[in-house]
Design a protein around this motif. Structure first.
Motif, short mmCIF file in Angstrom:
data_model
loop_
_atom_site.label_atom_id
_atom_site.label_comp_id
_atom_site.label_asym_id
_atom_site.label_seq_id
_atom_site.Cartn_x
_atom_site.Cartn_y
_atom_site.Cartn_z
N UNK A 185 0.88 -1.30 0.03
CA UNK A 185 -0.01 0.09 0.02
C UNK A 185 0.85 1.43 0.28
N UNK A 186 0.32 2.23 -0.72
CA UNK A 186 1.17 3.63 -0.92
C UNK A 186 0.51 4.73 -0.53
N UNK A 187 1.27 5.72 -0.12
CA UNK A 187 1.12 6.99 0.10
C UNK A 187 1.60 7.88 -0.78
N UNK A 188 0.78 8.62 -1.59
CA UNK A 188 1.47 9.50 -2.74
C UNK A 188 1.34 10.94 -2.39
N UNK A 189 2.38 11.78 -2.35
CA UNK A 189 2.28 13.03 -2.13
C UNK A 189 3.03 13.98 -3.08
N UNK A 190 3.13 15.29 -2.88
CA UNK A 190 3.84 16.18 -3.75
C UNK A 190 4.50 17.21 -2.76
N UNK A 191 5.54 17.84 -3.24
CA UNK A 191 6.19 18.74 -2.44
C UNK A 191 7.00 19.66 -3.19
N UNK A 192 7.37 20.94 -2.78
CA UNK A 192 8.22 21.81 -3.41
C UNK A 192 9.89 21.34 -2.81
N UNK A 193 9.76 20.66 -1.89
CA UNK A 193 11.04 20.09 -1.19
C UNK A 193 10.79 18.81 -0.57
N UNK A 194 10.95 17.78 -1.56
CA UNK A 194 10.63 16.33 -0.92
C UNK A 194 11.56 15.93 0.30
N UNK A 195 12.87 15.99 0.17
CA UNK A 195 13.64 15.80 1.37
C UNK A 195 13.06 16.41 2.53
N UNK A 196 12.69 17.44 2.57
CA UNK A 196 12.24 18.14 3.84
C UNK A 196 10.86 17.62 4.28
N UNK A 197 9.96 17.50 3.18
CA UNK A 197 8.80 16.84 3.64
C UNK A 197 8.90 15.35 4.01
N UNK A 198 9.53 14.53 3.52
CA UNK A 198 9.91 13.35 3.96
C UNK A 198 10.30 13.22 5.69
#
Length: 65
Positions: free
Chosen positions: A14-27
């Motif tokens: 199962x997956x969670x999909x997201x979007x971000x302007x700064x992926x590593x910060x969001x992770x």
């Protein structure tokens, strides 16, 4: 790094999909919330609690400009 990312439970697939302007910060934000049991997505938090941190893979699906 701007783009779309995936957090996948490698046991259940199962997956969670997201979007971000700064992926590593969001992770980092996701991991902090999950580790402290305060993530806003109940299903993701429940899965994290049940299967543990090592059962999750964080990956980038698409980089954007």
């Amino acid at each position: 790094m701007v783009g779309i990312y995936k957090i996948e439970n490698i046991v259940t697939k199962k997956c969670y999909i997201g979007q971000s302007k700064d992926i590593y910060h969001r992770w980092t934000k996701h991991k902090t919330a999950l580790r402290s049991n305060t993530h806003c997505n109940r299903h993701l938090q429940s899965s994290w609690n049940k299967y543990g941190e090592n059962s999750f893979d964080f990956s980038i699906l698409k980089l954007c400009k």
